[in-house]
Motif scaffolding. Sequence first.
Motif, PDB file in Angstrom:
ATOM      1  N   ARG A  50       0.814  -1.122   0.083  1.00 64.39           N
ATOM      2  CA  ARG A  50       0.124  -0.169  -0.057  1.00 64.39           C
ATOM      3  C   ARG A  50       0.849   1.204   0.053  1.00 64.39           C
ATOM      4  NH1 ARG A  50      -1.968  -4.252   2.237  1.00 64.39           N
ATOM      5  NH2 ARG A  50      -4.276  -4.654   2.050  1.00 64.39           N
ATOM      6  N   GLU A  51       2.288   0.911  -0.267  1.00 65.95           N
ATOM      7  CA  GLU A  51       3.196   2.238  -0.100  1.00 65.95           C
ATOM      8  C   GLU A  51       3.039   3.025   1.166  1.00 65.95           C
ATOM      9  OE1 GLU A  51       2.931   4.283  -4.051  1.00 65.95           O
ATOM     10  OE2 GLU A  51       3.737   2.396  -5.029  1.00 65.95           O
ATOM     11  N   LEU A  52       2.799   2.595   2.338  1.00 64.83           N
ATOM     12  CA  LEU A  52       2.600   3.068   3.437  1.00 64.83           C
ATOM     13  C   LEU A  52       4.066   3.223   4.315  1.00 64.83           C
ATOM     14  CD1 LEU A  52      -0.591   1.348   4.688  1.00 64.83           C
ATOM     15  CD2 LEU A  52      -0.555   3.814   3.941  1.00 64.83           C
ATOM     16  N   MET A  53       4.061   4.470   4.991  1.00 63.64           N
ATOM     17  CA  MET A  53       5.434   4.623   5.765  1.00 63.64           C
ATOM     18  C   MET A  53       5.112   4.388   7.054  1.00 63.64           C
ATOM     19  SD  MET A  53       6.822   8.090   4.203  1.00 63.64           S
ATOM     20  CE  MET A  53       8.303   8.140   5.293  1.00 63.64           C
ATOM     21  N   SER A  54       5.857   3.948   7.862  1.00 59.05           N
ATOM     22  CA  SER A  54       5.545   3.940   9.468  1.00 59.05           C
ATOM     23  C   SER A  54       5.953   5.247  10.110  1.00 59.05           C
ATOM     24  CB  SER A  54       6.567   2.843  10.037  1.00 59.05           C
ATOM     25  OG  SER A  54       6.210   1.543   9.692  1.00 59.05           O
ATOM     26  N   LEU A  55       4.886   5.978  10.425  1.00 55.10           N
ATOM     27  CA  LEU A  55       5.129   7.333  10.853  1.00 55.10           C
ATOM     28  C   LEU A  55       5.181   7.306  12.564  1.00 55.10           C
ATOM     29  CD1 LEU A  55       2.997   9.073   8.309  1.00 55.10           C
ATOM     30  CD2 LEU A  55       5.288   8.808   8.495  1.00 55.10           C
ATOM     31  N   GLY A  56       4.756   6.404  13.166  1.00 54.30           N
ATOM     32  CA  GLY A  56       4.762   6.194  14.701  1.00 54.30           C
ATOM     33  C   GLY A  56       3.741   4.984  14.968  1.00 54.30           C
ATOM     34  N   THR A  65      -1.043   4.878  34.577  1.00 52.49           N
ATOM     35  CA  THR A  65      -1.161   6.313  34.111  1.00 52.49           C
ATOM     36  C   THR A  65      -0.582   6.412  32.676  1.00 52.49           C
ATOM     37  OG1 THR A  65       0.842   6.891  35.001  1.00 52.49           O
ATOM     38  CG2 THR A  65      -1.500   7.214  36.273  1.00 52.49           C
ATOM     39  N   CYS A  66      -1.017   7.581  32.100  1.00 54.45           N
ATOM     40  CA  CYS A  66      -0.444   7.789  30.863  1.00 54.45           C
ATOM     41  C   CYS A  66       1.028   8.687  30.679  1.00 54.45           C
ATOM     42  CB  CYS A  66      -1.387   8.838  30.370  1.00 54.45           C
ATOM     43  SG  CYS A  66      -1.190   9.278  28.516  1.00 54.45           S
ATOM     44  N   PHE A  67       2.063   7.785  30.437  1.00 56.57           N
ATOM     45  CA  PHE A  67       3.224   8.453  30.339  1.00 56.57           C
ATOM     46  C   PHE A  67       4.160   7.205  29.627  1.00 56.57           C
ATOM     47  CE2 PHE A  67       3.284   4.559  33.332  1.00 56.57           C
ATOM     48  CZ  PHE A  67       4.457   4.018  33.261  1.00 56.57           C
ATOM     49  N   MET A  68       5.428   7.623  28.961  1.00 57.99           N
ATOM     50  CA  MET A  68       6.190   6.657  28.474  1.00 57.99           C
ATOM     51  C   MET A  68       7.003   6.026  29.459  1.00 57.99           C
ATOM     52  SD  MET A  68       5.702   7.245  25.065  1.00 57.99           S
ATOM     53  CE  MET A  68       7.422   7.137  23.951  1.00 57.99           C
ATOM     54  N   SER A  69       6.866   4.763  29.338  1.00 59.91           N
ATOM     55  CA  SER A  69       7.960   3.897  30.343  1.00 59.91           C
ATOM     56  C   SER A  69       9.269   3.737  29.552  1.00 59.91           C
ATOM     57  CB  SER A  69       7.410   2.514  30.359  1.00 59.91           C
ATOM     58  OG  SER A  69       7.387   2.018  29.266  1.00 59.91           O
ATOM     59  N   THR A  75      11.425   1.555  22.608  1.00 58.27           N
ATOM     60  CA  THR A  75      10.586   1.351  21.349  1.00 58.27           C
ATOM     61  C   THR A  75      10.760   2.697  20.509  1.00 58.27           C
ATOM     62  OG1 THR A  75       9.306  -0.328  22.496  1.00 58.27           O
ATOM     63  CG2 THR A  75       8.792   0.675  20.621  1.00 58.27           C
ATOM     64  N   HIS A  76      10.547   3.832  21.080  1.00 64.17           N
ATOM     65  CA  HIS A  76      10.395   5.068  20.284  1.00 64.17           C
ATOM     66  C   HIS A  76      11.695   5.370  19.839  1.00 64.17           C
ATOM     67  CE1 HIS A  76       8.158   8.172  18.488  1.00 64.17           C
ATOM     68  NE2 HIS A  76       9.051   9.045  19.141  1.00 64.17           N
ATOM     69  N   CYS A  77      12.703   5.202  20.370  1.00 69.09           N
ATOM     70  CA  CYS A  77      14.074   5.312  19.984  1.00 69.09           C
ATOM     71  C   CYS A  77      14.193   4.659  18.461  1.00 69.09           C
ATOM     72  CB  CYS A  77      15.405   5.119  20.807  1.00 69.09           C
ATOM     73  SG  CYS A  77      16.866   5.413  20.561  1.00 69.09           S
ATOM     74  N   ALA A  78      13.721   3.411  18.547  1.00 66.42           N
ATOM     75  CA  ALA A  78      13.998   2.622  17.212  1.00 66.42           C
ATOM     76  C   ALA A  78      13.012   3.535  16.185  1.00 66.42           C
ATOM     77  CB  ALA A  78      13.572   1.153  17.270  1.00 66.42           C
TER      78      ALA A  78
END
Length: 94
Positions: A50-56, A65-69, A75-78
């Motif tokens: 589908r010619e889609l990029m991973s954007l996040g 709670t809502c936080f980045m562990s 994971t996000h660094c990758a």
Amino acid sequence: ANLETCAILAGHLKQGTFYVNTLILPKQTSTADSCTTLDEEDLFEYQDKRELMSLGWVHTHPTQTCFMSSVDLHTHCAYQTMLEEAVAIVMAPQ
């Protein structure tokens, strides 16, 4: 059930702007505080066709709670290694 869920934010680059237009829910295993994608080659094939990029990515914290562990940050660094502008979303009821 209080199971963590993860998904890929995918889309396109058009005239210098990234557009997220697809949410991909990959096969995954989950616990209350983790999720792991499975069969990632299927995910890559789906995006490639589908010619889609991973954007996040997006995931839930159903029992937290809502936080980045520290795992989330790793994971996000990758994602940001592949695309500096990549985004991460955490959704939590608390």
